[in-house]
Design a protein around this motif. Structure first.
Motif, PDB file in Angstrom:
ATOM      1  N   LEU A   1      37.822 -49.232 -70.322  1.00 17.24           N
ATOM      2  CA  LEU A   1      36.436 -49.145 -70.793  1.00 17.24           C
ATOM      3  C   LEU A   1      35.515 -50.292 -70.331  1.00 17.24           C
ATOM      4  O   LEU A   1      34.438 -50.030 -69.782  1.00 17.24           O
ATOM      5  CB  LEU A   1      36.451 -49.037 -72.320  1.00 17.24           C
ATOM      6  N   PRO A   2      35.907 -51.557 -70.520  1.00 21.24           N
ATOM      7  CA  PRO A   2      35.005 -52.640 -70.098  1.00 21.24           C
ATOM      8  C   PRO A   2      34.689 -52.572 -68.606  1.00 21.24           C
ATOM      9  O   PRO A   2      33.559 -52.849 -68.198  1.00 21.24           O
ATOM     10  CB  PRO A   2      35.798 -53.919 -70.408  1.00 21.24           C
TER      11      PRO A   2
ATOM     12  N   ILE B   1      34.475 -49.913 -66.812  1.00 17.69           N
ATOM     13  CA  ILE B   1      33.499 -48.839 -66.599  1.00 17.69           C
ATOM     14  C   ILE B   1      32.098 -49.376 -66.827  1.00 17.69           C
ATOM     15  O   ILE B   1      31.195 -49.168 -66.026  1.00 17.69           O
ATOM     16  CB  ILE B   1      33.799 -47.665 -67.542  1.00 17.69           C
ATOM     17  N   TYR B   2      31.937 -50.112 -67.956  1.00 19.16           N
ATOM     18  CA  TYR B   2      30.606 -50.619 -68.254  1.00 19.16           C
ATOM     19  C   TYR B   2      30.185 -51.723 -67.289  1.00 19.16           C
ATOM     20  O   TYR B   2      29.018 -52.048 -67.177  1.00 19.16           O
ATOM     21  CB  TYR B   2      30.531 -51.081 -69.706  1.00 19.16           C
TER      22      TYR B   2
END
Lengths: 803, 229
Positions: free
Chosen positions: B106-107, B109-110
């Motif tokens: 997730l991190p 991706i951001y």
């Protein structure tokens, strides 16, 4: 990034199966109805647009106004079309007249095939230059040039000639003309303001009239269409019409006549004139349906918003974490939009399936021929994609904005996990849903009450137990006195008469010169040409004077009947005082011999006005105006009467088939649009309520889940099932009450406006408002109580342990 | 690495005003392992939230990587956060709908990493925290210790300069707790700065320095010995 949005969207959808089910069901029904309504509306809006020159074609409308009495005619006198073309060559490119002898039916014969055709017209040879119709056989440029030529549709070709080659075949028209088939065209699209199966050449009419068409500027039987030149301004042309009237119409009538242009593409939805070729629909019905379609989507979208925000507590942690690891608010918003669009996409797929399943029934119901394949046109595909995006964004908007506003700190501290309980926004949305539902229920009640009112209104005559038989140009009309005597001998038949239009649905206007009016001027008044026993057959009352009397041989030529409104219109003191007044007609000096009560000679959209009943005397006039036989019979004996009439018919009329209808049915057709709309709105209202109820069920379920612990504690402390149901239901009941308060005045105003369309309208019954509120309350109570009941059935030990 | 000057945080409701932090000044050097200790409600987590750029102070200054950030908007903070800080929470805070791999990813991706880089990097940290064999599992299929290892992997994956841990062993039994602390210690040995809030004396022993908070104020700032008090 989208991949992970979609993935988590999918997993969320699956995790929240129940709410997803409610959302998708509601949305797909909403979208399906929206698509159906959209298809219906686009079909209605597409009328006559298939002609290449549609934007430049206008119909000439003819208004005769004699102090508020007269006619708004869709047709014009014979000379208008070509005189206009000569007068305004710079503006008018082409003209065409369509004519049908003002005969409701025409007998067409080929060998043993005999039919009474409703869709038979004569037209100028320019017809196919003005209107676009695809020729299967023959040449559009020459097909209508010759005397006694006719162009027919493929449907008509099959009906008369089967597999035989139609071109060159001879059709016998009204036992008078032999028409040669010079062309076959594709069937006329349903989206046409008039549907024809036969177009014969105007040259044939000219030939019949002895070489020239009627030159009168009074008789107006021709539907007249103009094609304007590309740069011509219709308003400019219209501005020239007063001069045109002055120059050509008869002096005595000039000041009462005006001409207007009506765009071809406006006819189907915006034209309610006298002598329309076919009944048209009304644009207000389209607006009403469009509003229903939008409400439908709105309510389904609200379900989505409500459930998404209500169940947000389950997702707050996810949002918090994503924000902690670096997601911007915009990214979270996009994620939610992605989810709602994905869900809407599923709903769309389901909706298309629903549409496919019910389209045939919908077509039958609305009398349309809409095919699902129209949805495959690029414009429709684009519209559907847009619909998914718009409804996805609309339904996802509130959750996206609301959920993405969570501050990570609050979320991770658990401050929001129960925060979804209050939700003022959600309450507002539920109130909106119920307000719309209640308003629609009221509207449906009022609409049906109006339809009931129109059906049962006192028309001033008795429409029940009357059989109508078209007899125009038949041997029955020719030997009418003998035929009448013969049928009146039947014990089941009370009386018989004839008219030139179906009484109560349509009428012509005729020229009269009542006492006190200048000698050089004719006034045109609504009138019917009748025969003996008209008053008796239709159950009209004579309030002064007497009816036509068969024993009195001068009655037809000397006597006239008027109604009470005409007495007032003339300014005569009272009905008695008007007896014996001169009322000159084309037949000569006639006098008022009787005054009848007022009656509605057309639909209840219009007020009953002054009216004249007149008999003709010359055989030619009698033959022309004797169009329908009307037979009053003893109730309960329809079958015998019909078979008796058919057997008599067959003895008199060897060529034409016997046809009949009931007056009541004919008059019901006047309210076909309202009935269609009424039936559609019942179905859609039902569905809207269903969707709203579905959403309410979801919301109530969610609340019950949220309050599991509270319910558990209350039960431990001794609360019974009833009190728990009250706790859960009370909140929703309050919302429904607020919705009712909002819906009442709005629906009153809307329905009051709708009713203004009718000259005769029912008063809005206040009970409908109560009923609608009660229905909404009952639904809300049933749903929330059921859900609360289940919640109250769980064992508090389990719920508390779980917590 | 970070420095606070007279940092205060006041929570206001209609009726009550609570001072969670009262003029807290302290500093963390690059490569340090600092434990923040104190009784419940003393303001530990509030301080950690401000240090982690999840919240702004009411007053005072906060210098993060030599920049004053106390007045930054949520968007500015999010940007700094995702580039520089990894978080480990007591209750793991994994997203249940995403599997181990996706949670850790997730991190990245951001941060806008491409898919192949993400895969490589996630694989690497999963191996580092010894949970690679569970990459396809969902959080609820894992033990508490395993979940916290995933959370640590997520905190590490973007190679942050600073890891903030809020009672990382609070929900774990002692053996799993040791495992996690070992991981954090290892990271620190390799140069990552760690600030950890804890109740556990044993966990605090891993830190080089302990900051004690009481009623929102720093009452003691010591190296190691303080633990024994």
């Amino acid at each position: 990034m989208w991949k992970i949005y979609i993935k988590s969207a999918f997993r969320n959808i699956i995790k929240q199966k129940f709410y997803t089910f409610i959302n998708i069901t509601g949305l797909s029904i909403g979208i399906a109805c929206f698509i159906l309504i959209g298809l219906y509306i686009t079909d209605e809006l597409s009328y006559d647009k298939y002609h290449e020159k549609a934007g430049r074609i206008y119909r000439v409308v003819n208004v005769y106004d004699f102090n508020g009495v007269g006619e708004n005619s869709a047709s014009a006198p014979f000379p208008v079309a070509f005189t206009m073309k000569e007068e305004y060559p710079g503006m008018i490119e082409n003209v065409v007249r369509v004519f049908n002898f003002q005969a409701p039916r025409s007998l067409v014969v080929y060998k043993e095939h005999k039919f009474n055709e409703r869709n038979f017209f004569f037209a100028d040879s320019t017809f196919f230059e003005v209107f676009d119709h695809e020729f299967v056989e023959g040449d559009p440029e020459t097909a209508l040039n010759e005397i006694n030529s006719v162009v027919i549709t493929e449907k008509a070709a099959r009906k008369y000639f089967g597999e035989e080659e139609p071109l060159g075949k001879i059709l016998r028209f009204e036992s008078a003309l032999n028409l040669k088939v010079t062309g076959v065209i594709k069937d006329v699209p349903v989206q046409s303001h008039f549907n024809f199966d036969f177009i014969a050449s105007m040259a044939s009419v000219r030939n019949m009239y002895g070489g020239s068409l009627p030159r009168t500027w009074v008789w107006n039987p021709c539907w007249t269409y103009l094609v304007l030149k590309k740069k011509a301004d219709p308003e400019k042309l219209e501005a020239a019409f007063p001069d045109f009237v002055n120059k050509f119409f008869y002096d005595a009538e000039k000041e009462n006549i005006s001409l207007y242009l009506q765009p071809l593409t406006d006819i189907h939805l915006k034209s309610k004139l006298d002598y329309e070729i076919e009944p048209n629909n009304s644009i207000s019905n389209i607006y009403i349906l469009a509003a229903i379609g939008i409400f439908m989507l709105l309510i389904a979208g609200i379900n989505f918003m409500n459930l998404a925000t209500a169940t947000s507590s389950g997702r707050s942690r996810e949002i918090g974490i994503k924000k902690v690891v670096g997601a911007y608010r915009g990214q979270i918003i996009r994620q939610f939009f992605g989810e709602s669009i994905l869900l809407t996409f599923f709903a769309m797929v389901l909706a298309l399936l629903i549409v496919e399943l019910i389209l045939p029934a919908f077509n039958t119901f609305t009398g349309k021929e809409i095919s699902l394949s129209v949805l495959l046109q690029p414009a429709y595909i684009a519209a559907l994609i847009l619909l998914v995006l718009i409804s996805g964004i609309f339904s996802g908007f509130y959750p996206a904005v609301y959920l993405s506003s969570f501050r990570p700190v609050s979320v991770l501290k658990g401050k929001i996990s129960k925060g979804a309980k209050s939700g003022l926004g959600r309450k507002v949305l539920v109130v909106l849903q119920f307000a719309i539902s209640i308003a629609l229920i009221i509207a449906t009640f009022v609409a049906f009450d109006q339809i009931r009112y129109m059906r049962s209104a006192d028309l001033g005559f008795n429409k029940e137990h009357v059989i109508i038989v078209p007899i125009n140009r038949t041997a029955v009309a020719g030997q009418y006195p003998a035929f009448k005597r013969e049928i009146e001998n039947n014990a089941n038949i009370i009386s018989a008469t004839t008219v030139d239009d179906i009484f109560g649905s349509a009428h012509n206007t005729h020229e009269f010169r009542p006492e006190g009016f200048p000698e050089d001027k004719w006034n045109f008044y609504p009138a019917l040409v009748v025969a003996y026993d008209f008053v008796k057959t239709f159950g009209i009352k004579i309030i002064a004077g007497r009816d036509y009397n068969e024993a009195n041989k001068t009655d037809p030529v000397k006597g006239i009947l008027i109604n009470e409104a005409m007495v007032r219109h003339m300014g005569w003191e009272n009905p008695e005082a008007s007896l014996g007044k001169k009322f000159k007609s084309l037949q000569g000096d006639e006098r008022v011999i009787g005054v009848t009560n007022n009656f509605n000679a057309t639909s209840l959209h219009e007020a009953a006005g002054p009216f004249v009943l007149n008999m003709k005397e010359t055989p030619g006039a009698i033959m022309f105006f004797t169009k329908y036989l009307c037979v009053r019979y003893i109730p309960g004996n329809e079958k015998e009467v019909i078979s008796f009439l058919a057997s008599r018919w067959n003895e008199y009329e060897k060529e034409r088939p016997f046809e009949y209808s009931f007056l009541g049915d004919e008059l019901s057709k006047l309210y076909k649009d309202e009935e269609n709309l009424g039936r559609l709105s019942v179905i859609f209202t039902f569905l809207i309520i269903f969707i709203a109820a579905l959403g309410l069920f979801g919301l109530a379920s969610f609340m019950a889940e949220q309050r599991t612990k509270e319910i558990g504690i209350r039960k431990v402390l001794g609360a019974g099932v009833g009190s728990i149901i009250r706790i859960i239901s009370a909140e929703f009941i309050k919302l429904v009450i607020v919705a009712t308060i909002i819906a009442w005045p709005i629906s009153y105003l809307l329905m009051d406006t709708w009713l203004q369309d009718f000259a005769y309208r029912t008063s809005i019954n206040y009970l409908f408002f109560i009923y609608a509120a009660l229905i909404a309350l009952a639904i809300a109570m049933m749903i929330t109580s059921a859900r609360a009941y289940f919640a109250s059935q769980t064992n508090p030990v389990d719920t508390l342990k779980y917590e | 690495m970070l420095r606070t000057e007279e940092l205060s945080k006041v929570f206001r409701t209609d009726e009550v005003e609570t001072t969670a932090l009262n003029k807290v000044s302290f500093e963390v050097q690059k490569g340090e392992f600092v434990a923040i200790m104190g009784p419940s409600g003393c303001g530990k987590s509030t301080l950690l939230n401000i240090l982690g750029l999840l919240d702004n102070p009411t007053s005072g200054n906060y210098y993060f990587l030599n920049n004053e950030v106390s007045g930054h908007s949520e968007k500015q903070r999010a940007k700094l956060r995702k580039q520089n800080i990894g978080f480990v929470f007591q209750n793991f805070n994994l997203i249940d709908e995403l599997n181990v791999f996706e949670n850790v990813e997730l991190p990245l991706i951001y941060l806008g990493f491409n898919a192949s880089d993400r895969k490589e990097r996630v694989q690497e940290v999963l191996e580092q925290v010894k949970i690679a064999h569970r990459a396809k599992h969902f959080p609820l299929q894992l033990s508490g210790g395993q979940q916290q290892r995933v959370a640590v992997a997520r905190a590490l994956v973007a190679k942050p300069h600073l890891i903030l841990a809020d009672e990382p062993t609070g929900n774990l039994d002692s053996s799993h707790g040791e495992e996690i602390m070992g991981l954090l210690d290892n990271l620190n040995q390799n140069g990552t700065t760690i600030v950890m809030v804890t109740h556990s004396v044993r966990d605090a022993e891993y830190a080089q320095r302990i900051v004690r908070l009481f009623d929102g104020e720093v009452i003691n700032e010591n190296i190691k010995e303080a633990v024994a008090v």
